[in-house]
Design an enzyme around this catalytic site. Structure first.
Site, mmCIF file in Angstrom:
data_model
loop_
_atom_site.group_PDB
_atom_site.id
_atom_site.type_symbol
_atom_site.label_atom_id
_atom_site.label_comp_id
_atom_site.label_asym_id
_atom_site.label_seq_id
_atom_site.Cartn_x
_atom_site.Cartn_y
_atom_site.Cartn_z
ATOM 1 N NE ARG A 89 -17.334 17.727 52.736
ATOM 2 C CZ ARG A 89 -17.137 16.479 53.357
ATOM 3 N NH1 ARG A 89 -17.719 15.772 52.571
ATOM 4 N NH2 ARG A 89 -16.468 17.309 54.580
ATOM 5 C CD GLN A 144 -20.951 25.344 50.465
ATOM 6 O OE1 GLN A 144 -20.992 24.111 51.402
ATOM 7 N NE2 GLN A 144 -20.782 25.605 50.139
ATOM 8 C CB CYS A 162 -13.694 25.950 49.018
ATOM 9 S SG CYS A 162 -14.388 25.934 51.013
ATOM 10 C CB SER A 205 -17.433 20.626 58.127
ATOM 11 O OG SER A 205 -18.630 20.518 57.307
ATOM 12 N N PRO A 225 -22.530 25.835 58.686
ATOM 13 C CG PRO A 225 -23.055 27.764 59.266
ATOM 14 C CD PRO A 225 -22.247 27.508 59.382
#
Length: 433
Positions: free
Chosen positions: A52, A117, A50, A106, A112
């Site tokens: 990058r 991902q 969501c 982030s 975390p």
């Protein structure tokens, strides 16, 4: 081969652009193969979240090629994406990947989920056959450093995730969540975390909606919630005071008409709606309705900033760990270069050996004197091994390149006695053997 880390994120592009270049999970393998062919990449992996979309590649391609491919693949026409993109190379690329995996890049400092991902991005690329030696080495270094960041710093100790921020924002609208009902759309990790935080705040009425009832039931059972299908949302929406959505759908799941109908049934009792999906699950026009508080993932900045100060010191330590990781990666690349050179040198020497050995065996078979044959073989092999280095050293000397001479002395372990023409003693010979 150059390592590239190319992409856009929440600091360089707004949600309206990020959702245009987001990749649905089911399309990733095909996209990887197309990227390798159309953007001329030898190796490639794609991370799409969501916050990058990043392309990791082994290639000599320029950033313009990757930008053009991203625009064309997502059918963005003549849209100029270049102002939103960044591109890192080699050590800067692996440093960026480590920061991403460690949660330092982030929206939520130290969150975390991003490591999982990234591991998924690597696994999908491996499955698609687009991972080679360069990316494999880089990803293994990245995963190792991210693990150290988690275990050796306190960056993940306090709850500052997107899910936590979502619940915090909901509490600003509804002071007592115990009396409210939440509709959670999706059944992924983010929604699981949201459900857990809502439960911790005393909320007992949860509804989980998902494309498959099996997934919805699995999550609902864990949190004593009710499970419904996405298709049931219009009929059930009026029951929800809080709606939090995070799916991988490429099209909106909730439109203005469905929300208007729900508001009428609620007699215009306010609804809090948070869409943390990219692309968005809830049409932007819903935010224009009275009695609806609609937020997106980009609206979580303020909430997150209030909670992340405790992680800043941990982030400084994490930067030091990443610097060590980059240094180790650099050493690995240098060692890999040395290995290639050593292999080539050994292959050359073994070729000389095989040629001379074959000659010697033929002469022996013809009845030649073994001692003379061995002496001649040793002389020929020595001459072949030393001819090119000797010629190059003489050339370097005539050019005044003392650095080459010094390196040769270190490479062949030549002592002062060797240079003076003295025979080495037995102890020195034993060490060399």
């Amino acid at each position: 081969m150059t390592l590239l880390a190319f992409g856009i994120n929440h600091t360089t592009a707004p949600l309206a652009i990020r959702e245009k270049v987001a990749f649905a999970p089911e399309t990733l393998e095909q996209a990887l193969r197309q990227a390798r062919e159309q953007a001329q990449l030898q190796e490639v992996a794609i991370l799409s979240t969501c916050n990058r979309t990043e392309i990791y590649a082994a290639s000599e391609a320029e950033a313009e090629q990757l930008t053009r491919w991203l625009v064309e693949h997502n059918q963005m026409g003549d849209y100029d994406l270049s102002s939103c993109c960044y591109c890192f190379r080699d050590e800067e690329a692996v440093s960026h990947m480590m920061k991403v995996a460690g949660g330092l890049d982030s929206l939520v400092l130290g969150e975390p989920q991003i490591l999982g991902q990234m591991k998924s991005a690597y696994a999908v690329a491996s499955q698609a056959g687009t991972i080679g030696g360069v990316l494999h080495t880089a990803f293994q270094q990245v995963f190792g450093i991210a693990k150290r960041v988690r275990s050796e710093t306190g960056i993940g100790e306090n709850p500052v995730s997107v899910a936590y921020a979502a619940v915090t924002l909901a509490q600003q609208i509804f002071s007592d969540l115990k009396e409210d009902t939440a509709l959670l759309i999706g059944a992924g990790e983010t929604i699981q975390l949201v459900a857990r935080h809502l439960r911790e705040q005393g909320m007992t009425r949860l509804i989980v909606a998902n494309r498959t009832l099996e997934r919805a039931h699995a999550l609902a059972q864990e949190f004593a919630a009710e499970a419904i299908l996405l298709a049931d949302i219009p009929e059930q929406l009026h029951r929800a005071d809080i709606v939090i959505s995070s799916t991988a759908s490429q099209l909106p799941l909730l439109g203005k008409g469905a929300v208007e109908s729900a508001l009428k049934k609620r007699k215009h009792k306010p609804m809090f709606m948070l869409d943390i999906a990219v692309p968005r699950d809830i049409e932007a026009e819903v935010g224009r309705l009275d009695d609806v508080y609609l937020y997106t993932v980009d609206d979580l900045h303020e909430v997150i900033d209030q909670n992340k100060q405790s992680r800043v010191a941990a982030a400084d330590k994490a930067q030091s760990i990443i610097a060590e990781g980059v240094s180790h990666y650099r050493d690995q690349l240098r060692a890999r270069d040395a290995v290639a050179t050593i292999k080539a040198f050994r292959h050359q020497a073994e070729s000389y050996r095989d040629v001379e050995l074959e000659k010697a065996l033929r002469v022996l078979a013809a009845g030649g004197d073994p001692e003379q044959i061995l002496t001649q073989m040793a002389r020929n092999l020595t001459n072949k091994l030393l001819h090119t280095p000797s010629a190059n050293l003489r050339e370097a000397s005539t050019q005044g390149r003392a650095d080459v001479i010094q390196i040769a002395r270190e490479l062949f372990d030549l002592s002062d006695d060797d240079l003076a023409g003295n025979a080495p003693d037995k102890e020195t010979e034993d060490k060399r053997d």
